[in-house]
Design a protein around this motif. Structure first.
Motif, mmCIF file in Angstrom:
data_model
loop_
_atom_site.group_PDB
_atom_site.id
_atom_site.type_symbol
_atom_site.label_atom_id
_atom_site.label_comp_id
_atom_site.label_asym_id
_atom_site.label_seq_id
_atom_site.Cartn_x
_atom_site.Cartn_y
_atom_site.Cartn_z
ATOM 1 N N ILE A 1 -6.368 -0.711 1.355
ATOM 2 C CA ILE A 1 -5.659 -0.837 0.255
ATOM 3 C C ILE A 1 -4.987 -2.131 -0.168
ATOM 4 N N VAL B 1 -10.798 -0.986 -1.146
ATOM 5 C CA VAL B 1 -10.229 -0.886 -2.242
ATOM 6 C C VAL B 1 -9.410 -1.716 -2.585
ATOM 7 N N ALA C 1 -6.620 5.114 -6.518
ATOM 8 C CA ALA C 1 -6.671 4.878 -5.469
ATOM 9 C C ALA C 1 -6.785 5.396 -3.688
#
Length: 281
Positions: free
Chosen positions: A25, A7, A128
């Motif tokens: 992330i 991600v 996200a």
């Protein structure tokens, strides 16, 4: 074993660092130009520095990352073992960041799905997180995209600013709307609608506008499970008070994040910003 779907987002998601580390992330930084100096959001310039510059009427602008920055992020993810990447970004209506990511994705070593969430700040951050949680549970790239898009569809963001002048200067709201607010000496409540910043209501005083922001948040949250983020710029007392009120009044509250926005959003809203993101589970 590395997660097979990575991600990537951008620095305007304003995710807590702990959450980014926990979920792996990556955030590509946007740039703030202060005078003749270009500085990366998150590492080289703070929101407080931007607020001080705006108060002194120093020129402050922002710019998107170049495609090469995204390309480097995609290569790093692939080298770490990802065989697919979901790249989630702030609204293409207010930034060219999405376009830069699309250009870089064409040359990436693994498949990249670039998503215009139509959101910004933790409205983007919650998308996200949804993608990361899906990937961690073994979801495919398509499933991670679907989870992020579903979260975006249900999420709303509302915010109060002391003046529309900063949004007008940056071209993020129409001059006519900004001048109307100034002429009537009203305090504006805005919302993200269709990826754009729209004037929702005009209220006579700051205290009434903030009270109305609270009511809108409570109404939108309802009683079902929901995550909320409260953002501010140089207004920590306002943010703390609003967060405390929402804890008391939202029965389905799961997670509540309180944070100061970063330099990019701060450059366009100005000091005094108070925002609420409502993200149903």
């Amino acid at each position: 074993m590395p997660r097979h779907v990575a991600v990537v987002t951008d620095s305007t998601a304003y995710l807590p660092q702990q959450a980014m580390r926990r979920h792996g992330i990556a955030a590509v930084p946007l740039t703030v130009v202060l005078g003749d100096e270009a500085l990366e959001e998150g590492t080289e310039i703070s929101a407080r520095s931007v607020a001080q510059a705006l108060q002194k009427r120093r020129p402050v602008t922002t710019s998107r990352p170049g495609p090469e920055v995204f390309a480097a992020a995609y290569r790093a993810a692939a080298e770490s073992g990802a065989d697919g990447i979901i790249s989630l970004h702030l609204s293409a209506e207010i930034s060219g960041t999405y376009d830069a990511a699309v250009l870089a994705a064409r040359e990436a070593p693994v498949p990249v799905r670039v998503v215009d969430t139509g959101m910004v700040a933790m409205a983007l951050g919650f998308c996200a997180l949804a993608a990361a949680e899906t990937a961690e549970a073994g979801g495919t790239l398509d499933e991670a995209v679907a989870a992020a898009e579903k979260r975006a569809q249900g999420t709303t963001a509302f915010f109060y600013v002391d003046t529309l002048d900063y949004l007008r200067r940056g071209g993020r709201i129409g001059t006519a709307q900004a001048l109307l607010g100034s002429a009537l000496a009203v305090k504006p409540l805005l919302q993200l609608d269709g990826g754009r910043i729209q004037l929702r209501e005009k209220v006579r005083t700051a205290s009434k506008a903030i009270a109305r922001l609270e009511e809108i948040a409570v109404e939108r949250a309802g009683a079902a499970p929901v995550d909320i983020a409260v953002h501010h710029l140089a207004a920590p007392d306002r943010a703390t008070l609003l967060a405390d009120r929402l804890r008391e009044r939202v029965p389905g509250l799961v997670d509540l994040h309180v944070s100061e926005v970063g330099a990019v959003i701060g450059a366009h809203t100005g000091p005094g910003l108070l925002g609420v993101v409502i993200a149903p589970r």
